[in-house]
Design a protein around this motif. Sequence first.
Motif: not given
Length: 338
Positions: A160, A164, A169, A177
């Motif tokens: 993940d 990301y 992001e 995040k």
Amino acid sequence: MKRGLFCLVALLLAAGGCGDKSATGAASGTAAGGTTGAPVSARPAQAPPRPKEPPRGPRKPADPAVMKSFHAERCHVGLLTLGLARTAYEKSMGKDRPGPKIPDLGAPEVKMGNPAHLYLRLARICNVAGAADKPPHEELDKALHAAVEVGPPLAQALSDAGDYYTKKENEKDDFAKGRELHTNIKKGFEKLDVVTKGVGDALPSWHKEFPPKLEAAPAQKSHLIVMRAKAVFEAMLAGKDAAEIDKLIADVVTATDELDAATKDLKGDAYAAYVPKAARTFIERAKAAAADKKIPNLVSVGSGVGSLFEAENNAYKQDISGYVPPDPEADNPHHGMH
């Protein structure tokens, strides 16, 4: 009157002549161009018969001990590779959280997509290994159950994170995040050594109690390749000297050549179809890592070992399916772990 009849006869003869000429032209056109003549059937040509599938014998059930060995070994390789991710991550971050620093996940570069996805591919097999309760082995079963709680979730968090940061992001949410993933990743890293050691310590006693029953040369030599490749990876992680690692790589090369020799006359052999290609990829990666021990190179070696176990597993499953080559002169290639 006579003149009128004469003209009428002449006209009739001319019309008949034209008709004859037309018919003659049609006939000659048929002969020359083949555009007219006998009518063509509207029924489509019959399709050629489909080739018969090679005969298959009765499928043998997979040996639970063989399958459990594959899955447990691959799980262990996945856990070892996650240890490399931890080294890269902690070296890049120290005690800091993401932002503005971006963590190094240690994965080798890829042309497109998420490079850290390979951790998930390697570690999620622990879920399968942990669910394999037959044949029972108290020490290994306990170790695999613990690995399920650490390896796959940690690999998922790393994957993940790779997705990301690859998609940038972090530039949209100011690392929000990234910090959340950082917390989960650090928790997984803290538990990783214990579960990795647990599986590694349990495997020798498992293999002693349930040794693979290798009945034919291709299966024996394939298994030798895979276990020698794992030995190369473990030696690299242990920091063994270059001479020892070079010798271990040479052992993999020798075993691969022996498998090629053993299967060159076996048409359709399952082990020849899967294992040598994966072995050569591993050898190439191992030599690169021996020359330059950067973490991405070592991760690539771990991935190569995982692929070799997968290749051996695929060959085993195809081998027990009862496949018979269509060439009646070919030697029957059915052999393997039973």
